[in-house]
Design an enzyme around this catalytic site. Structure first.
Site, PDB file in Angstrom:
ATOM      1  N   TYR A   1      34.406  33.553  42.265  1.00 49.41           N
ATOM      2  CA  TYR A   1      35.224  34.084  43.366  1.00 49.41           C
ATOM      3  C   TYR A   1      34.449  35.183  44.114  1.00 49.41           C
ATOM      4  O   TYR A   1      33.748  35.987  43.501  1.00 49.41           O
ATOM      5  CB  TYR A   1      36.528  34.629  42.764  1.00 49.41           C
ATOM      6  CG  TYR A   1      37.331  35.525  43.654  1.00 49.41           C
ATOM      7  CD1 TYR A   1      37.806  35.072  44.877  1.00 49.41           C
ATOM      8  CD2 TYR A   1      37.635  36.829  43.275  1.00 49.41           C
ATOM      9  CE1 TYR A   1      38.552  35.900  45.706  1.00 49.41           C
ATOM     10  CE2 TYR A   1      38.387  37.662  44.089  1.00 49.41           C
ATOM     11  CZ  TYR A   1      38.829  37.188  45.309  1.00 49.41           C
ATOM     12  OH  TYR A   1      39.561  38.019  46.116  1.00 49.41           O
TER      13      TYR A   1
ATOM     14  N   ARG B   1      50.619  54.473  29.775  1.00 48.97           N
ATOM     15  CA  ARG B   1      49.317  53.846  30.021  1.00 48.97           C
ATOM     16  C   ARG B   1      48.855  53.128  28.760  1.00 48.97           C
ATOM     17  O   ARG B   1      48.237  52.078  28.807  1.00 48.97           O
ATOM     18  CB  ARG B   1      48.272  54.888  30.475  1.00 48.97           C
ATOM     19  CG  ARG B   1      46.900  54.268  30.596  1.00 48.97           C
ATOM     20  CD  ARG B   1      45.819  55.095  31.314  1.00 48.97           C
ATOM     21  NE  ARG B   1      46.016  56.509  31.383  1.00 48.97           N
ATOM     22  CZ  ARG B   1      45.756  57.376  30.392  1.00 48.97           C
ATOM     23  NH1 ARG B   1      45.252  56.949  29.241  1.00 48.97           N
ATOM     24  NH2 ARG B   1      45.988  58.653  30.553  1.00 48.97           N
TER      25      ARG B   1
HETATM   26  O1  P1T Z   1      43.113  39.056  43.152  1.00 43.66           O
HETATM   27  P1  P1T Z   1      42.969  39.457  41.716  1.00 43.66           P
HETATM   28  O2  P1T Z   1      44.216  39.334  40.915  1.00 43.66           O
HETATM   29  O3  P1T Z   1      42.266  40.766  41.533  1.00 43.66           O
HETATM   30  O4  P1T Z   1      42.013  38.343  41.045  1.00 43.66           O
HETATM   31  C1  P1T Z   1      40.682  38.172  41.387  1.00 43.66           C
HETATM   32  C2  P1T Z   1      40.262  36.758  41.096  1.00 43.66           C
HETATM   33  C3  P1T Z   1      39.580  36.487  39.935  1.00 43.66           C
HETATM   34  N1  P1T Z   1      39.188  35.233  39.615  1.00 43.66           N
HETATM   35  C4  P1T Z   1      39.454  34.189  40.430  1.00 43.66           C
HETATM   36  C5  P1T Z   1      38.996  32.834  40.047  1.00 43.66           C
HETATM   37  C6  P1T Z   1      40.159  34.397  41.608  1.00 43.66           C
HETATM   38  O5  P1T Z   1      40.416  33.333  42.391  1.00 43.66           O
HETATM   39  C7  P1T Z   1      40.577  35.710  41.971  1.00 43.66           C
HETATM   40  C8  P1T Z   1      41.305  35.999  43.236  1.00 43.66           C
HETATM   41  N2  P1T Z   1      41.240  34.983  44.187  1.00 43.66           N
HETATM   42  C9  P1T Z   1      41.866  34.984  45.414  1.00 43.66           C
HETATM   43  C10 P1T Z   1      42.595  36.020  45.855  1.00 43.66           C
HETATM   44  C11 P1T Z   1      41.686  33.769  46.234  1.00 43.66           C
HETATM   45  O6  P1T Z   1      42.438  33.542  47.195  1.00 43.66           O
HETATM   46  O7  P1T Z   1      40.781  33.005  45.893  1.00 43.66           O
END
Ligand code: P1T
Length: 388
Positions: A107, A55
């Site tokens: 997002y 970790r």
């Molecule tokens: O899905 P993850 O790796 O946890 O990331 C989150 C995230 C953070 N910031 C932005 C700008 C993102 O677009 C996302 C995840 N977005 C999608 C899964 C999507 O389809 O827009």
């Protein structure tokens, strides 16, 4: 055995391929091995080889962290199991009573994390249109400790002026964090513009092959790095070694992929803009984009992400159901083209009025243009639009 290469003055392609890596000292293997282990044997009590428990430390993860840190022109990378895990851990820099100014166009999952989870812990949020520096400045309070932006935003492709936001943050004694997922470090490097923290969903352009989920934070400041490194270990949302290896493999072609995404994105955005079944195209590379000048100043290219307004849910549905090469799926930034309906997919957790206030209507469709041959992508969109 050769040491890690000094990256000073080298181009982004050379950095993408070499930064953070050296041949394996035991065998000379040119590629970083996958250290698939949870623990490390200590030669005697009180003495270890720099690795105690996975970790806390993993050599594959460290190579990937150094590589992305160099791509962002930062000094430290701190990797996480997803983009949201990176964001969640960053928020643990704050305490109850602190205030955050957040760009309203983030997002949907980031908004949900802030609005439904972190806000319950006594941290207060103001969501503002961060493309307007005056709105950003006006939202700052005496207890503001963090300004968080996404630029370009997902999915409205709105930009915020990072250098200006950095000045506002500095004057307020707050940190500026920038989610650089949509741009990628090829197109935009927020730390060079004054941001304190840059964050990615590695799942997207950084990895680029839609075969892992991950997140990373990059900083320059040693003290901030210490705090985030402590939180990475204390909260424990770390990625597994295989995913680190896949991400590290992905970054080797970041410069090649992004040049192709940028070229396809620009050509497809121009084609869509001239199509009579498309009411509006949101793409910073189009001269009519309200922040085209800022985009040219702040970004090197405009990515493969395009949003379009189709006019209604029915028309949007007919379009996304009609594509053959583009695939209907969440996520973005991979070599293959994807299409999505933000209101029902990625941004479903945002209340309707808030969505509509940002232009995120039920008729909005988002394209992640991959690196296939552009004439095939355009032909696919043409046949799908013909059926609308
Ligand atoms: O899905 P993850 O790796 O946890 O990331 C989150 C995230 C953070 N910031 C932005 C700008 C993102 O677009 C996302 C995840 N977005 C999608 C899964 C999507 O389809 O827009």
């Amino acid at each position: 055995m050769k040491d890690e290469m000094n990256m000073a003055g080298l181009g982004l392609g050379t950095i993408a391929i070499h930064a953070g890596q050296r041949p394996d000292p035991t065998t000379g293997a040119i590629m970083m091995p996958v250290y698939q282990t949870s623990t490390y044997v200590q030669p005697e009590l009180g003495r270890h080889l720099g690795y105690e428990y996975a970790r806390t430390h993993n050599p594959t993860r460290e190579a990937y962290e150094r590589n992305v840190a160099a791509l962002e022109n930062g000094t430290h990378g701190i990797a996480f199991s997803s983009g949201l895990a990176a964001t969640d851990t960053m928020m643990k820099l704050l305490s109850a009573g602190d205030h955050v100014v957040c760009g309203e166009g983030v997002y949907g999952g980031t908004y949900r994390l802030f609005n439904q989870v972190i806000s319950r812990l006594g941290i207060e949020f103001s969501f503002v249109d961060s493309s307007d520096p005056a709105a950003l400045r006006a939202a700052v309070k005496p207890n503001t400790r963090l300004i968080h932006l996404e630029t370009p935003t997902n999915p409205m492709m709105r930009l915020s002026d990072i250098a200006e936001a950095a000045e506002i943050a500095k004057a307020a004694g707050a940190l500026l964090s920038v989610d650089n997922t949509f741009a990628s470090p090829y197109n935009q490097r927020p730390l060079e513009l004054g941001a304190d923290i840059v964050l990615h969903s590695v799942t997207k352009y950084v990895n680029g092959h839609s075969d892992m989920v991950g997140g990373i934070i990059v900083v320059r400041d040693d003290e901030l790095h210490e705090r985030l490194r402590f939180l990475q270990n204390a909260a424990g949302a770390v990625p597994g070694p295989w995913d680190c290896w896949l991400a590290l493999r992905g970054t080797k072609t970041l410069h090649l992929r992004m040049a192709a995404h940028n070229a396809n994105g620009q050509q497809i955005a121009e084609w869509l803009d001239a199509h009579d079944k498309v009411q509006q195209v949101y793409y910073p590379g189009l001269p009519a984009h309200p922040q085209h000048e800022l985009a040219r100043r702040q970004m090197r290219g405009f990515t493969g992400m395009i949003s379009i307004e189709m006019g209604s849910l029915e028309r949007a549905a007919a379009f996304v159901n009609g594509v053959r090469i583009f695939a209907l799926a969440e996520s973005l930034g991979g070599v293959e083209s994807l299409i999505g309906h933000p209101a029902m997919m990625t941004h479903a957790s945002i209340p309707r009025d808030r969505r509509y206030a940002m232009g995120l209507t039920d008729g909005l469709v988002r394209l992640s243009c991959g690196v296939e041959d552009v004439q095939d992508l355009i032909a696919d969109l043409e046949q799908a639009l013909a059926a609308v």
